[in-house]
Scaffold this motif. Structure first.
Motif, PDB file in Angstrom:
ATOM      1  N   HIS A 299       0.856  -1.307  -0.026  1.00  0.00           N
ATOM      2  CA  HIS A 299       0.058  -0.018  -0.013  1.00  0.00           C
ATOM      3  C   HIS A 299       0.792   1.261  -0.006  1.00  0.00           C
ATOM      4  O   HIS A 299       0.308   2.251   0.343  1.00  0.00           O
ATOM      5  N   LEU A 300       2.262   1.100  -0.385  1.00  0.00           N
ATOM      6  CA  LEU A 300       2.956   2.254  -0.391  1.00  0.00           C
ATOM      7  C   LEU A 300       3.380   2.496  -1.748  1.00  0.00           C
ATOM      8  O   LEU A 300       3.277   1.862  -2.703  1.00  0.00           O
ATOM      9  N   PRO A 301       3.355   4.021  -2.121  1.00  0.00           N
ATOM     10  CA  PRO A 301       3.824   4.143  -3.531  1.00  0.00           C
ATOM     11  C   PRO A 301       5.095   4.172  -3.841  1.00  0.00           C
ATOM     12  O   PRO A 301       6.043   3.611  -3.040  1.00  0.00           O
ATOM     13  N   ILE A 302       5.553   4.227  -5.209  1.00  0.00           N
ATOM     14  CA  ILE A 302       6.768   4.038  -5.924  1.00  0.00           C
ATOM     15  C   ILE A 302       7.042   5.230  -6.184  1.00  0.00           C
ATOM     16  O   ILE A 302       6.579   5.999  -7.122  1.00  0.00           O
ATOM     17  N   LEU A 303       8.177   5.679  -5.355  1.00  0.00           N
ATOM     18  CA  LEU A 303       8.695   7.179  -5.851  1.00  0.00           C
ATOM     19  C   LEU A 303      10.236   7.331  -5.681  1.00  0.00           C
ATOM     20  O   LEU A 303      10.966   6.621  -5.184  1.00  0.00           O
ATOM     21  N   GLY A 304      10.554   8.135  -6.796  1.00  0.00           N
ATOM     22  CA  GLY A 304      12.130   8.361  -7.059  1.00  0.00           C
ATOM     23  C   GLY A 304      12.895   7.717  -8.142  1.00  0.00           C
ATOM     24  O   GLY A 304      12.151   7.432  -9.112  1.00  0.00           O
ATOM     25  N   ALA A 305      14.087   7.675  -7.981  1.00  0.00           N
ATOM     26  CA  ALA A 305      14.714   7.127  -9.106  1.00  0.00           C
ATOM     27  C   ALA A 305      14.720   5.487  -9.620  1.00  0.00           C
ATOM     28  O   ALA A 305      14.397   5.035  -8.549  1.00  0.00           O
ATOM     29  N   ASP A 351      12.469  -1.364  -5.980  1.00  0.00           N
ATOM     30  CA  ASP A 351      13.143  -2.385  -5.923  1.00  0.00           C
ATOM     31  C   ASP A 351      13.085  -2.937  -4.471  1.00  0.00           C
ATOM     32  O   ASP A 351      13.454  -3.925  -4.183  1.00  0.00           O
ATOM     33  N   ARG A 352      12.047  -2.323  -3.704  1.00  0.00           N
ATOM     34  CA  ARG A 352      11.743  -2.966  -2.419  1.00  0.00           C
ATOM     35  C   ARG A 352      11.257  -4.342  -2.519  1.00  0.00           C
ATOM     36  O   ARG A 352      11.194  -5.236  -1.681  1.00  0.00           O
ATOM     37  N   PHE A 353      10.517  -4.657  -3.508  1.00  0.00           N
ATOM     38  CA  PHE A 353       9.640  -5.895  -3.602  1.00  0.00           C
ATOM     39  C   PHE A 353      10.758  -6.827  -3.866  1.00  0.00           C
ATOM     40  O   PHE A 353      10.658  -8.165  -3.485  1.00  0.00           O
ATOM     41  N   SER A 354      11.737  -6.701  -5.076  1.00  0.00           N
ATOM     42  CA  SER A 354      12.640  -7.724  -5.232  1.00  0.00           C
ATOM     43  C   SER A 354      13.404  -7.903  -4.016  1.00  0.00           C
ATOM     44  O   SER A 354      14.118  -9.276  -3.908  1.00  0.00           O
ATOM     45  N   ARG A 355      13.849  -6.997  -3.395  1.00  0.00           N
ATOM     46  CA  ARG A 355      14.617  -7.177  -2.182  1.00  0.00           C
ATOM     47  C   ARG A 355      13.833  -8.098  -1.198  1.00  0.00           C
ATOM     48  O   ARG A 355      14.694  -8.953  -0.459  1.00  0.00           O
TER      49      ARG A 355
END
Length: 356
Positions: A299-305, A351-355
């Protein structure tokens, strides 16, 4: 998101082109309710709540800026939000929420049934109490979308309509996009395509990471607004507009990219609206629609580079896209321009999901 980011980048002196396959803001932005409720909708303290609170604090100045630029009043209203409880379990949840939010210095009022009805006489007499979030507000999201599009154009952003086939990469860097066979070169590419972000070739987003969550909505028309607060329960919400419209929603359905309005969805929404405010039973149904919210599992957005130098992402805002518009525009502009973002974007990395 795209128009907001374009506005901020153009104001900083960058040349900006907004690419849209149809009409800017015609998808989730126009289908939303415009609720600005970081406290009511919070799942608990943390970086996401902090981001939402920061964006809410930007809204008064943001709305005034858009009015000055375009002449459009986006109907930013400090209406307050109430979550109603209809049983003891619901009351216990409200008390728990009020406890941790007060510990953080946030304003929450717990109201008895008589106190609720003194403020909003037309609500259901069956309610057991409510939590009132006086600092949560609302905006007319369709007016906001129109104002942002006009504001970006007014400061000099260019708009083009077409289908983006993918990101163009050269020597490990994003150097533009393929717009229906034409290479449009750029120093920076921002993908802000909502539920469709993972379908853009070269975004490095698995389509399963950002996926569409359908939400159905109903608009009722009353002569006078029957209540002044935005009302929530565990099943949905109703939003009063100053002109007598009442927006009721919403469902949460994973049906791919189908935007159908269904009999079951309308039944659930109308039953909820009438339970919260029985007077709505006689209100004419003026409009129905469905939108696709960009959903992520956390439920968090994906923001940034993004995964390539020169590629940036602003997607996955799910239920909080309208709320997060001003802060997203600010943070992405800072990032694109090589400045240090004023908020730590680590919790919102692509890339938090792949981590995991």
């Amino acid at each position: 998101m795209g128009c907001g980011i374009a506005l901020r980048l153009r104001q900083a002196g960058a040349r900006v082109t907004v690419l849209e396959r149809a009409i800017p803001g015609a998808e989730a932005s126009s289908a939303a309710g415009g609720i600005l409720a970081p406290q009511e909708e919070s799942e608990g303290p943390g970086p996401f709540l902090d981001l939402c609170l920061r964006s809410r604090s930007l809204y008064p100045e943001f709305a005034a800026e858009l009015l000055a630029l375009t002449g459009i009043n986006v109907q930013y209203l400090p209406s307050g939000v109430m979550r109603l409880a209809f049983d003891e379990a619901g009351l216990a949840r409200l008390e728990a929420t009020a406890t941790w939010q007060r510990e953080r210095g946030l304003r929450v009022e717990l109201l008895s049934p008589s106190e609720v009805l003194a403020l909003e006489p037309q609500l259901s007499p069956e309610l057991k109490g409510a939590a009132r979030f006086v600092d949560d507000h609302q905006v007319d999201n369709r007016l906001l979308t129109r104002a942002l599009t006009m504001a970006a154009a007014k400061v000099g952003a260019t708009f083009r309509t077409g289908y983006v086939r993918g990101v163009v990469e050269e020597r490990g860097r994003a150097v533009g996009v393929d717009l229906e066979g034409e290479t449009l070169r750029a120093d920076a590419v921002v993908i802000a395509a909502g539920s469709w972000s993972g379908l853009v070739q070269g975004s490095a987003l698995d389509p399963r990471v950002v996926r569409p969550a359908r939400g159905q909505m109903v608009q009722l028309q009353t002569r006078l607004p029957p209540f002044s607060h935005v009302l929530f329960s565990d099943q949905g919400y109703v939003i009063p507009r100053t002109d007598g419209r009442v927006i009721a929603g919403s469902t949460l359905e994973f049906s791919g990219f189908e935007k159908n309005v269904t009999a079951e969805g309308l039944h659930r929404i109308l039953a909820l609206a009438m339970r919260l405010c029985p007077a709505l039973a006689s209100a004419p149904v003026q409009e129905t629609w469905a939108g696709l919210r960009p959903y992520t599992e956390d439920h968090l957005p994906i923001l940034g580079a993004g995964p390539l130098p020169g590629l940036f992402l602003a997607t996955g805002h799910f239920r909080n896209g309208i709320l997060l518009t001003p802060v997203t525009a600010k943070l992405l502009a800072e990032t694109v321009l090589g400045e240090r973002p004023s908020v730590d974007l680590a919790p919102f990395r692509f890339d938090r999901f792949s981590r995991r």
